[in-house]
Enzyme design. Structure first.
Site, short mmCIF file in Angstrom:
data_model
loop_
_atom_site.label_atom_id
_atom_site.label_comp_id
_atom_site.label_asym_id
_atom_site.label_seq_id
_atom_site.Cartn_x
_atom_site.Cartn_y
_atom_site.Cartn_z
N PRO A 108 0.96 -1.09 0.34
CA PRO A 108 0.32 0.06 0.24
C PRO A 108 1.07 1.41 0.30
O PRO A 108 0.43 2.63 -0.28
CB PRO A 108 -1.29 -0.50 1.14
N GLU A 151 2.68 -8.36 8.06
CA GLU A 151 2.65 -7.14 8.03
C GLU A 151 3.72 -6.80 7.11
O GLU A 151 4.56 -5.19 6.87
CB GLU A 151 3.43 -7.31 9.08
N ARG A 173 -4.85 -6.88 -21.49
CA ARG A 173 -5.43 -5.92 -22.27
C ARG A 173 -4.87 -4.86 -23.30
O ARG A 173 -5.51 -4.82 -24.03
CB ARG A 173 -6.28 -4.82 -21.19
N ASP A 211 -12.17 1.95 -24.89
CA ASP A 211 -12.27 2.20 -22.99
C ASP A 211 -11.77 3.44 -22.20
O ASP A 211 -11.30 4.35 -22.43
CB ASP A 211 -12.02 0.84 -22.21
N1 ADE Z 1 -1.42 -5.46 0.25
C1 ADE Z 1 -2.04 -4.57 1.02
N2 ADE Z 1 -2.90 -3.37 0.39
C2 ADE Z 1 -2.13 -3.33 -0.77
C3 ADE Z 1 -2.78 -2.76 -2.17
N3 ADE Z 1 -3.33 -1.16 -1.68
N4 ADE Z 1 -1.74 -2.49 -2.89
C4 ADE Z 1 -0.27 -2.86 -3.23
N5 ADE Z 1 -0.01 -4.16 -2.58
C5 ADE Z 1 -0.93 -3.88 -0.96
#
Ligand code: ADE
Length: 230
Positions: free
Chosen positions: A88, A115, A154, A169
Site C-alpha cells: 500500500p 505485515e 488488455r 475504454d
Molecule cells: N497489499 C496490501 N494492500 C495493498 C494495496 N492497496 N496495494 C498493493 N499491495 C497491497
C-alpha cells in the site's frame, strides 16, 4: 510478455490466470504466466518463510532469504523487464503505469503478505519498484498483482479480440467510457437514445464523445485537467 508472480498462494494466481480473457491470452501464447511459491525456496527445515518483527509488534514479516532465492531462480529475466513489489506504500497504479509496463518482455511481481516484507529486500533486488493499487489495505498482494497483470494484458495486441474496444475504454483517451446499450431498444419504457439506432456513424461518434466528456466532467473532473486528456 511473461508475468512471473512470486507468492505464498500460487493457486490464487493459477485460478484467475486460467479463466476468461486472461486464460485465452495465455492459451494463444500472447502472455505467459508463472506462479512461483516463496515456500519452495526457503532454507528453513520447517518451510517457514516469515518471522516476528524486530522491535516487537503484531504480525509476521516475510524474511529476506526465501524472497531473494525465489527471485534469483527467475534469472536471467527477458529484457526489458520490470520488478514490482505490491504494498500500500507504493506508487499508485494507473493507466499510464499500465502502458509503461505493457512495453516489457517480463514483469516480475512479488506479493507481500502478513505485515509485509523485510525492508532489506529493497536493497537486495536491484531496480525493484513498490506499487499500490489504492489507498486501502488488503490482506495480501495477490489481488494487486492480478489487477496489474489483467490491465497490462488488455493492452497487448492480440489479448483482446477487438483492440478498438480497448482504445475506446475508459482512460485510453483520458476520458471515462461513453454509455453502452443493447437490445431491446425499449425496456420497460426505458429507451435507447435515438441516435444509436440511426445508423449515422458520424453522429454516433459525436454523441459518444459528448457523453464521455459529460460523464468525465460529472464523475472525474480531475481527469480533464490531467495531461492524459485530449
Ligand atoms: N497489499 C496490501 N494492500 C495493498 C494495496 N492497496 N496495494 C498493493 N499491495 C497491497
Amino acid at each position: 510478455m511473461k508475468f512471473s508472480i512470486l507468492t505464498l498462494f500460487p493457486e490464487i494466481i493459477e485460478a484467475y490466470a486460467s479463466a476468461s480473457i486472461i486464460g485465452r491470452a495465455r492459451k494463444n501464447q500472447v502472455i505467459e504466466v508463472e506462479a512461483v511459491n516463496f515456500r519452495d525456496f526457503t532454507a528453513d527445515p520447517h518451510r517457514k518463510v516469515d518471522d516476528s518483527p524486530f522491535g516487537g509488534g503484531s504480525g509476521m514479516v516475510l524474511a529476506c532469504q526465501p524472497i531473494e532465492s525465489a527471485f534469483e531462480s527467475l534469472l536471467p529475466l527477458a529484457e526489458p523487464a520490470r520488478i514490482l513489489i505490491t504494498t500500500p506504500a507504493g506508487r499508485r497504479f494507473d493507466h499510464a503505469y499500465a502502458l509503461e509496463l505493457a512495453q516489457c518482455q517480463q514483469i516480475v511481481m512479488l506479493c507481500g503478505h502478513y505485515e509485509g516484507f523485510d525492508e532489506r529486500i529493497m536493497q537486495l533486488i536491484p531496480h525493484i519498484e513498490e506499487v499500490s493499487i489504492g489507498d486501502f489495505v488488503l490482506t495480501g498482494g495477490e489481488l494487486p498483482a492480478l489487477c496489474i497483470m489483467d490491465s497490462v494484458t488488455r493492452l497487448i495486441p492480440g489479448a483482446v479480440q477487438k483492440f478498438s474496444s480497448v482504445e475506446a475504454d475508459s482512460f485510453y483517451d483520458g476520458l471515462l467510457d461513453y454509455p453502452h446499450y443493447t437490445r431491446p431498444a425499449d425496456y420497460k419504457g426505458l429507451k435507447v437514445p435515438d441516435v444509436l439506432l440511426s445508423g449515422n456513424h458520424a453522429e454516433i461518434a459525436k454523441w459518444r464523445k459528448a457523453k464521455a466528456l459529460e460523464k468525465t466532467q460529472a464523475l472525474r473532473p480531475d481527469l480533464l485537467n490531467s495531461n492524459l486528456s485530449s
